[in-house]
Structures are given as C-alpha cells and as structure tokens.
Design a protein around this motif. Structure first.
Motif, PDB file in Angstrom:
ATOM      1  N   ASP A 113       0.987  -1.408   0.071  1.00 36.64           N
ATOM      2  CA  ASP A 113       0.171   0.018  -0.026  1.00 36.64           C
ATOM      3  C   ASP A 113       0.898   1.266   0.168  1.00 36.64           C
ATOM      4  OD1 ASP A 113      -2.409  -1.566   0.045  1.00 36.64           O
ATOM      5  OD2 ASP A 113      -3.013  -1.122   1.862  1.00 36.64           O
ATOM      6  N   ILE A 161      -9.198  -0.383  -6.617  1.00 34.19           N
ATOM      7  CA  ILE A 161      -8.741   0.132  -5.076  1.00 34.19           C
ATOM      8  C   ILE A 161      -9.919   0.792  -4.655  1.00 34.19           C
ATOM      9  CG2 ILE A 161      -7.539   2.107  -4.153  1.00 34.19           C
ATOM     10  CD1 ILE A 161      -5.402   1.698  -5.979  1.00 34.19           C
ATOM     11  N   LEU A 162     -10.883   1.218  -5.453  1.00 38.24           N
ATOM     12  CA  LEU A 162     -12.146   2.022  -4.833  1.00 38.24           C
ATOM     13  C   LEU A 162     -13.245   0.963  -4.336  1.00 38.24           C
ATOM     14  CD1 LEU A 162     -12.238   4.983  -7.239  1.00 38.24           C
ATOM     15  CD2 LEU A 162     -12.134   5.291  -4.779  1.00 38.24           C
ATOM     16  N   THR A 163     -12.854  -0.147  -4.959  1.00 35.98           N
ATOM     17  CA  THR A 163     -14.013  -1.174  -4.564  1.00 35.98           C
ATOM     18  C   THR A 163     -13.677  -2.255  -3.845  1.00 35.98           C
ATOM     19  OG1 THR A 163     -13.572  -2.170  -6.960  1.00 35.98           O
ATOM     20  CG2 THR A 163     -15.357  -0.885  -6.822  1.00 35.98           C
ATOM     21  N   SER A 173     -10.359  -2.153  -1.876  1.00 37.28           N
ATOM     22  CA  SER A 173      -9.212  -1.899  -0.848  1.00 37.28           C
ATOM     23  C   SER A 173     -10.074  -1.431   0.474  1.00 37.28           C
ATOM     24  CB  SER A 173      -8.506  -0.672  -1.083  1.00 37.28           C
ATOM     25  OG  SER A 173      -7.493  -0.290  -0.236  1.00 37.28           O
ATOM     26  N   THR A 174      -9.624  -1.666   1.712  1.00 36.53           N
ATOM     27  CA  THR A 174      -9.762  -1.429   2.913  1.00 36.53           C
ATOM     28  C   THR A 174      -9.021  -0.435   3.446  1.00 36.53           C
ATOM     29  OG1 THR A 174      -8.418  -3.117   3.887  1.00 36.53           O
ATOM     30  CG2 THR A 174     -10.905  -3.800   3.549  1.00 36.53           C
ATOM     31  N   GLU A 177      -8.451   3.268   3.647  1.00 32.30           N
ATOM     32  CA  GLU A 177      -9.192   4.515   3.384  1.00 32.30           C
ATOM     33  C   GLU A 177      -8.314   5.717   2.708  1.00 32.30           C
ATOM     34  OE1 GLU A 177     -12.263   5.238   3.533  1.00 32.30           O
ATOM     35  OE2 GLU A 177     -12.563   3.007   4.191  1.00 32.30           O
ATOM     36  N   LYS A 205      -7.898   4.736  -0.687  1.00 33.94           N
ATOM     37  CA  LYS A 205      -9.330   5.017  -1.657  1.00 33.94           C
ATOM     38  C   LYS A 205      -9.233   6.416  -1.706  1.00 33.94           C
ATOM     39  CE  LYS A 205     -12.987   2.629  -0.223  1.00 33.94           C
ATOM     40  NZ  LYS A 205     -13.832   1.812   0.454  1.00 33.94           N
ATOM     41  N   SER A 206      -8.889   7.402  -0.622  1.00 35.12           N
ATOM     42  CA  SER A 206      -9.197   8.733  -0.915  1.00 35.12           C
ATOM     43  C   SER A 206      -8.349   9.332  -1.960  1.00 35.12           C
ATOM     44  CB  SER A 206      -8.876   9.374   0.385  1.00 35.12           C
ATOM     45  OG  SER A 206      -8.955  10.746   0.382  1.00 35.12           O
ATOM     46  N   PHE A 230      -9.676   8.120  -5.289  1.00 34.73           N
ATOM     47  CA  PHE A 230     -10.637   8.963  -5.702  1.00 34.73           C
ATOM     48  C   PHE A 230     -10.290  10.525  -6.430  1.00 34.73           C
ATOM     49  CE2 PHE A 230     -13.892  12.346  -4.420  1.00 34.73           C
ATOM     50  CZ  PHE A 230     -15.112  11.822  -4.920  1.00 34.73           C
TER      51      PHE A 230
END
Length: 402
Positions: free
Chosen positions: A194, A219-221, A223-224, A226, A229-230, A233
């Motif tokens: 990561d 990653i957006l769907t 990954s855990t 945050e 994911k941010s 996004f």
C-alpha cells in the motif's frame, strides 16, 4: 517565570497597539536593541507584522550579527514576511555564514515564499540536506520550480526509503507533470504494498492518465485502506478520460460514493460529460443540488438552465441561493426576467432580493444591454439602498459602450 509572563503580556495586550499603530514613533515600545534577547525576539516578531519595509535593514543586521540564535531565527522569520529583494538577498547571505541548524531552518523556511530562480537552485541543493526540516522546506519550495531539478527529484525518490519523503517527491513530479516518472509510478501502483500505491497515487492525483482507471476501480471497490481510497478518488475525478467518466457513472449508484463525489463536484475542473451530470440531476439531496448548481455555474453550462431556474424557487434557502448565483453565471434565455421578478417581489426576504441583484450585476454585459429598460425599472422602484447600489452597478454595466 516572570519572563514567560512578560512574553504572554506582550502577545496578549500589545498586539492591538501594533495593529493600530500609525507611525514608527508609536512603536517605540518595541526595542530591537534591548539587552534582553526575549524582548528583542518579541520586537522582531511584532514589527515584522506591520509590513513596513523600513525594518528590513535592521532585521538583516540582527540576522547577521545578533548573538542569540533565538533572535536570529526570529529575524529570519520576519524577513520572510517581506516580498522584497533586500530581504531575499540578506537571507541568502546569512545562510552561507550561519552555524546554528535552528537558524538555518528559519532561513530556509523564510525563503520558501520567494519566487526566484536563484532560490530555486539553492533548494535543489538543499534536498540533499541531512537536516530533515530543511529538506522538507526545500521540497515545499520546489513545487513552484517546474523543470529546475525534476530529474534529481526522481532519482532521489527511487533511492528514498522514508514514505513521507517519497510521497513529497511524487507530489512534486506530479505537479510538474514529469512524464519520465510515469512508467515507474505505474509499477508502484501495481505493487502489493500500500505504501508504494500511495506514492504512485500522489503522482497521478496531479498528473492523471486514463491508463490507470482499472486499477483505480480495483482500489475504490476492494481496498480497505481509506487513505488509499481517498487518493484513488482524487486521481479519478482529476482524470479527463472516457474510461474515468464511465467508472464515475458506474460508482454513482453507491450512496457513499455519490455523496463524496457531490462534495467534490464544485472543485472539479474538467468538463464532465452529460451522462455524469444527468445521473445527479434528479437527486433529491440538497447537498448534491448545491454542488451541481455550483459546478454548472462555474462551467457556464447553458444546457442546464431549466435545472437552475427550477431551483431558484426551491424551499431550501441554501439551494435557492446556489441557484440564484448560478443564474448570474450562466447566460440563460430568461435569466434577467427571473432575477427581475425576484428583485421586485417585496414579499421575499431582502437577502434573497439582494442575492438576485448581485447575480444580475454578474451577467454578461451583452445580456444586460438587451434588458436596460427592465433593469432601470427595477432600479427606480427599489427602496433599499444596498440593493439599489447593486442595481446601479448593473445599470452602468448595461449602458457602457464597447
């Protein structure tokens, strides 16, 4: 203990004196040559806040010669408040002779805001500094010097093991759109670590490409993480590519993504395709409506005049305010007519009428010229001075010659 109380007193009670001082004579309470270094430090701090460039030579003298490193550091900070070549030259001169690491940090920090190639070249050297604070200040400064030492930054990135510095290197390369790093970043994005992905996404956040959209979706769907994911996004909404828009539309069915997307909508610089905008147009959430109205207004999208006009009469005061603002940004066919109706409706709250007047004054001069008589009528009949003043500006704008 007494000294601490004295400094506290200076900060709490004497700052208003500085703010209201009209002359150097009123500031004699601050003694730059006081034998007490704490008083000299406080004096430098407050006098630097006045913005008076006549203090630059004295601050420079203090930086170069004062025996107290605390006072020298304060002088460096003070010089950083002046956008003046003399301040810059003094800071550069002081850095060459300064022995204290603490003072050096203050000098480099002060130089960060100076936009000069000489400073840029210095910062390129300082990214090798063993002092982590100086290195960070140098990296901060280098954001504004595109191409000056990107090759070196890329080399350092590949050698660095500290994650926060790797991320900072990646940010600079992304902001500078350094193409030579793209393949390396794609490899990091496909890493199992990561930490590597975070570095890559920091780069792609500023220099996006459609090639990474499948990885962003993963990653957006899945990954855990945050933080990951941010950043994914951020990279997605910055990507001006058909694949990115398809993914956005696909993810908008998820309430959590839709809310997050709506909150960022006003900051998106790319022109979203109608398919994405239309997927939000019928949303009942006020936050989504406000964000969409802001986006439509910023991008002057005349295809959505019906949506703007509909929300001008919203029961939500926040949505209504956003719609009125948008109407002043987009040259809709009935903009002037609708705004005139709002301004002249005395049953409405004066804040609404004033917002409508401001929106009217923001319209394109050509649009206003077509409706001079209507604007003049609103002006003549207005009873509140604040609104009348705004309408006067709109009238002058409408009557001005090309």
């Amino acid at each position: 203990m007494r000294l601490k109380k004295l400094i506290y007193f200076l900060f709490l009670f004497i700052s208003p004196i500085v703010a209201n001082a009209n002359s150097v004579n009123e500031l004699k309470i601050f003694k730059l040559n006081d034998p007490d270094p704490a008083v000299r430090k406080a004096a430098v701090f407050y006098l630097s806040q006045t913005g008076d460039p006549t203090y630059i030579p004295k601050f420079c003298e203090i930086l170069l010669n004062d025996k107290s490193e605390e006072v020298r550091a304060a002088a460096a900070d003070g010089l950083g408040n002046f956008d003046d070549k003399r301040a810059e030259d003094c800071l550069l001169k002081a850095l060459k002779k300064e022995k204290s690491e603490k003072v050096k940090e203050s000098i480099v920090s002060a130089l960060v805001d100076f936009d000069d190639k000489k400073v840029g070249k210095l910062m390129c050297k300082l990214v090798d500094s063993k002092n982590p604070n100086i290195k960070r200040y140098a990296l901060m400064a280098l954001l504004q010097y595109k191409g000056l030492c990107d090759k070196k930054i890329f080399k350092l990135l590949k050698q660095e093991s500290t994650n926060d510095l790797r991320t900072k290197f990646a940010e600079i390369l992304g902001v500078h759109q350094y193409k030579q790093a793209k393949n390396y970043m794609e490899k990091l994005l496909n890493s199992k670590k990561d930490e590597d992905k975070l570095v890559a996404l920091t780069y792609f956040k500023y220099y996006p490409t459609g090639d990474i959209v499948p990885k962003l979706e993963e990653i957006l769907t899945k990954s855990t993480n945050e933080d990951l994911k941010s950043l994914a996004f951020d990279a997605l909404i910055a990507t001006d590519h058909e694949n990115a828009y398809k993914l956005i539309k696909k993810l908008l069915i998820k309430p959590s993504f839709k809310k997050k997307f709506a909150l960022r909508l006003a900051t998106i610089k790319t022109n979203l395709p109608p398919s994405v905008i239309n997927s939000l147009i019928n949303d009942s959430d006020d936050i989504t409506k406000i964000a969409l109205l802001t986006y439509i207004g910023k991008h002057k999208l005349t295809n959505y005049c019906d949506f703007i006009e509909k929300n001008v009469y919203s029961k939500s005061s926040d949505v209504q305010a956003a719609a009125i603002w948008a109407l002043g940004q987009v040259d809709c066919k009935d903009s002037v007519k609708i705004l005139y109706e709002l301004i002249t409706n005395l049953e409405l709250d004066d804040t609404i009428r004033e917002n409508a007047a401001i929106a009217l004054a923001n319209l394109n001069p050509e649009e206003l010229k077509k409706n001079v008589k209507l604007i003049k009528k609103a002006y003549d009949n207005e009873i509140f001075d604040d609104i009348k003043d705004i309408l006067e500006k709109a009238l002058k704008k409408a009557q001005q010659k090309n």
